[in-house]
Design a protein around this motif. Structure first.
Motif, PDB file in Angstrom:
ATOM      1  N   SER A  11     -43.447 -13.093  15.229  1.00 21.60           N
ATOM      2  CA  SER A  11     -44.240 -14.232  14.761  1.00 21.60           C
ATOM      3  C   SER A  11     -43.956 -15.400  15.699  1.00 21.60           C
ATOM      4  O   SER A  11     -43.077 -15.325  16.556  1.00 21.60           O
ATOM      5  CB  SER A  11     -43.888 -14.592  13.315  1.00 21.60           C
ATOM      6  OG  SER A  11     -42.509 -14.885  13.202  1.00 21.60           O
ATOM      7  N   THR A  12     -44.688 -16.490  15.543  1.00 20.08           N
ATOM      8  CA  THR A  12     -44.601 -17.615  16.467  1.00 20.08           C
ATOM      9  C   THR A  12     -43.221 -18.274  16.424  1.00 20.08           C
ATOM     10  O   THR A  12     -42.736 -18.651  15.355  1.00 20.08           O
ATOM     11  CB  THR A  12     -45.683 -18.649  16.129  1.00 20.08           C
ATOM     12  OG1 THR A  12     -46.966 -18.002  16.177  1.00 20.08           O
ATOM     13  CG2 THR A  12     -45.671 -19.799  17.117  1.00 20.08           C
ATOM     14  N   VAL A  13     -42.602 -18.406  17.615  1.00 22.05           N
ATOM     15  CA  VAL A  13     -41.220 -18.912  17.714  1.00 22.05           C
ATOM     16  C   VAL A  13     -41.118 -19.888  18.880  1.00 22.05           C
ATOM     17  O   VAL A  13     -41.745 -19.695  19.931  1.00 22.05           O
ATOM     18  CB  VAL A  13     -40.227 -17.743  17.919  1.00 22.05           C
ATOM     19  CG1 VAL A  13     -38.822 -18.268  18.182  1.00 22.05           C
ATOM     20  CG2 VAL A  13     -40.226 -16.815  16.720  1.00 22.05           C
TER      21      VAL A  13
ATOM     22  N   CYS B  78     -41.767 -28.789  20.215  1.00 20.46           N
ATOM     23  CA  CYS B  78     -41.430 -27.417  20.580  1.00 20.46           C
ATOM     24  C   CYS B  78     -42.574 -26.755  21.354  1.00 20.46           C
ATOM     25  O   CYS B  78     -43.732 -26.855  20.948  1.00 20.46           O
ATOM     26  CB  CYS B  78     -41.192 -26.550  19.340  1.00 20.46           C
ATOM     27  SG  CYS B  78     -39.861 -27.092  18.250  1.00 20.46           S
ATOM     28  N   VAL B  79     -42.245 -26.060  22.441  1.00 26.71           N
ATOM     29  CA  VAL B  79     -43.173 -25.113  23.050  1.00 26.71           C
ATOM     30  C   VAL B  79     -42.902 -23.765  22.394  1.00 26.71           C
ATOM     31  O   VAL B  79     -41.765 -23.277  22.395  1.00 26.71           O
ATOM     32  CB  VAL B  79     -42.969 -25.001  24.572  1.00 26.71           C
ATOM     33  CG1 VAL B  79     -43.903 -23.940  25.151  1.00 26.71           C
ATOM     34  CG2 VAL B  79     -43.216 -26.337  25.241  1.00 26.71           C
ATOM     35  N   LYS B  80     -43.952 -23.195  21.815  1.00 31.55           N
ATOM     36  CA  LYS B  80     -43.788 -21.925  21.108  1.00 31.55           C
ATOM     37  C   LYS B  80     -44.617 -20.831  21.770  1.00 31.55           C
ATOM     38  O   LYS B  80     -45.559 -21.100  22.514  1.00 31.55           O
ATOM     39  CB  LYS B  80     -44.198 -22.074  19.640  1.00 31.55           C
ATOM     40  CG  LYS B  80     -43.299 -23.016  18.843  1.00 31.55           C
ATOM     41  CD  LYS B  80     -43.596 -22.952  17.358  1.00 31.55           C
ATOM     42  CE  LYS B  80     -42.659 -23.829  16.549  1.00 31.55           C
ATOM     43  NZ  LYS B  80     -42.839 -23.665  15.089  1.00 31.55           N
ATOM     44  N   ILE B  81     -44.247 -19.592  21.470  1.00 30.71           N
ATOM     45  CA  ILE B  81     -44.991 -18.423  21.934  1.00 30.71           C
ATOM     46  C   ILE B  81     -45.358 -17.585  20.718  1.00 30.71           C
ATOM     47  O   ILE B  81     -44.544 -17.406  19.808  1.00 30.71           O
ATOM     48  CB  ILE B  81     -44.150 -17.596  22.947  1.00 30.71           C
ATOM     49  CG1 ILE B  81     -45.008 -16.554  23.648  1.00 30.71           C
ATOM     50  CG2 ILE B  81     -42.929 -16.965  22.301  1.00 30.71           C
ATOM     51  CD1 ILE B  81     -45.806 -17.097  24.797  1.00 30.71           C
ATOM     52  N   THR B  82     -46.594 -17.120  20.666  1.00 30.55           N
ATOM     53  CA  THR B  82     -47.042 -16.318  19.531  1.00 30.55           C
ATOM     54  C   THR B  82     -46.746 -14.842  19.772  1.00 30.55           C
ATOM     55  O   THR B  82     -46.310 -14.436  20.854  1.00 30.55           O
ATOM     56  CB  THR B  82     -48.543 -16.492  19.283  1.00 30.55           C
ATOM     57  OG1 THR B  82     -49.267 -15.827  20.345  1.00 30.55           O
ATOM     58  CG2 THR B  82     -48.940 -17.959  19.238  1.00 30.55           C
TER      59      THR B  82
ATOM     60  N   LEU C 136     -35.346 -20.163  19.439  1.00 35.04           N
ATOM     61  CA  LEU C 136     -34.775 -21.185  18.558  1.00 35.04           C
ATOM     62  C   LEU C 136     -34.565 -20.644  17.153  1.00 35.04           C
ATOM     63  O   LEU C 136     -33.578 -20.968  16.486  1.00 35.04           O
ATOM     64  CB  LEU C 136     -35.688 -22.414  18.517  1.00 35.04           C
ATOM     65  CG  LEU C 136     -35.213 -23.581  17.649  1.00 35.04           C
ATOM     66  CD1 LEU C 136     -33.868 -24.117  18.126  1.00 35.04           C
ATOM     67  CD2 LEU C 136     -36.255 -24.690  17.617  1.00 35.04           C
ATOM     68  N   THR C 137     -35.493 -19.840  16.677  1.00 37.84           N
ATOM     69  CA  THR C 137     -35.352 -19.168  15.382  1.00 37.84           C
ATOM     70  C   THR C 137     -35.543 -17.667  15.597  1.00 37.84           C
ATOM     71  O   THR C 137     -35.939 -17.222  16.674  1.00 37.84           O
ATOM     72  CB  THR C 137     -36.381 -19.695  14.359  1.00 37.84           C
ATOM     73  OG1 THR C 137     -37.701 -19.544  14.898  1.00 37.84           O
ATOM     74  CG2 THR C 137     -36.134 -21.164  14.051  1.00 37.84           C
ATOM     75  N   ALA C 138     -35.264 -16.891  14.580  1.00 32.11           N
ATOM     76  CA  ALA C 138     -35.296 -15.440  14.706  1.00 32.11           C
ATOM     77  C   ALA C 138     -36.702 -14.940  15.050  1.00 32.11           C
ATOM     78  O   ALA C 138     -37.658 -15.197  14.312  1.00 32.11           O
ATOM     79  CB  ALA C 138     -34.821 -14.791  13.414  1.00 32.11           C
TER      80      ALA C 138
ATOM     81  N   ASN D 181     -34.287  -7.390  17.853  1.00 32.99           N
ATOM     82  CA  ASN D 181     -34.159  -6.879  19.221  1.00 32.99           C
ATOM     83  C   ASN D 181     -35.269  -7.347  20.160  1.00 32.99           C
ATOM     84  O   ASN D 181     -35.776  -6.568  20.977  1.00 32.99           O
ATOM     85  CB  ASN D 181     -34.088  -5.349  19.200  1.00 32.99           C
ATOM     86  CG  ASN D 181     -32.964  -4.845  18.314  1.00 32.99           C
ATOM     87  OD1 ASN D 181     -31.832  -5.301  18.424  1.00 32.99           O
ATOM     88  ND2 ASN D 181     -33.275  -3.936  17.413  1.00 32.99           N
ATOM     89  N   LYS D 182     -35.623  -8.614  20.050  1.00 36.59           N
ATOM     90  CA  LYS D 182     -36.597  -9.215  20.973  1.00 36.59           C
ATOM     91  C   LYS D 182     -35.831  -9.916  22.104  1.00 36.59           C
ATOM     92  O   LYS D 182     -34.864 -10.630  21.856  1.00 36.59           O
ATOM     93  CB  LYS D 182     -37.485 -10.223  20.255  1.00 36.59           C
ATOM     94  CG  LYS D 182     -38.255  -9.646  19.065  1.00 36.59           C
ATOM     95  CD  LYS D 182     -39.265  -8.590  19.490  1.00 36.59           C
ATOM     96  CE  LYS D 182     -40.107  -8.141  18.304  1.00 36.59           C
ATOM     97  NZ  LYS D 182     -41.091  -7.104  18.679  1.00 36.59           N
TER      98      LYS D 182
END
Length: 215
Positions: A75-77, A88-92, A162-164, A168-169
């Protein structure tokens, strides 16, 4: 303008320069994951987050790093930020770059769609003093731009998951650069060109800057 933080695994082979490490952040010598083919920081989520925190307190800033995604999150983190409740710069999960106000809301439109297995240079610029504006750059080219931004400031720059992101990512980052400029620009411009390097102190200690500096 002041350069606030520079970091590369080549400096110490360890996480000495980071204020805090959360989860599994280790040195990775896989050549393809670093633009110079040397080493990078591997953030392996396991079952939680994996991030490195710099010991700085910033209001306006430019944060830069090279990123290599082995996996995208479930999910987006956030991958580049100044804390959970900050810009925050996030990636989906499908590799789309986004800019967020912490976990509250997405700011502006979606950025580029990235791919796994490719190095990207990502920069976040924020001017809290005059324009209250923010920009995200990918490989030196503006990708996201917003104005009228009201976010919390004065916290530690964070690189990595920053968050889970799911079990295993893995992502890698390297060549970290942070300054307090308000120009809303990429520090280098188009293309690759900003590398943080360090000469190992072979005459003093072949492995780490633990006691005395090298030459």
């Amino acid at each position: 303008m002041t350069v606030n933080f520079l970091e590369t695994p080549q400096a110490t082979f360890g996480t000495h320069f980071w204020y805090s490490i959360s989860g599994s952040v280790t040195r990775d010598t896989t050549a393809a994951r670093d633009p110079l083919g040397l080493s990078s920081w591997k953030c392996d989520s396991g079952a939680g987050n994996a991030a490195a925190y710099a010991y700085q307190s910033l209001t306006s800033y430019r944060m830069v790093g090279f990123f290599y995604f082995v996996d995208f999150p479930s999910s987006t983190v956030a991958i580049l930020s100044t804390g959970t409740n900050h810009l925050c710069v996030k990636i989906t999960s499908t590799g789309i770059l986004q800019l967020w106000n912490g976990s509250t809301a997405q700011l502006g439109s979606n950025g580029s769609t990235l791919s796994t297995g490719i190095l990207y240079r990502i920069a976040l610029a924020y001017d809290a003093l005059t324009a209250t504006a923010a920009k995200v750059f990918k490989d030196g080219v503006q990708d996201i731009s917003v104005t009228g931004v009201s976010v919390a400031t004065n916290d530690n720059p964070v690189y990595g998951w920053l968050t889970a992101p799911g079990a295993n990512k893995v992502l890698n980052f390297s060549h970290v650069y942070v300054d307090n400029d308000t120009s809303l620009t990429d520090p280098v411009g188009t293309g690759y060109g900003l590398y943080v390097t360090a000469k190992l102190p072979a005459a003093v200690n072949n492995n780490q800057y633990t006691t005395t500096g090298g030459t």
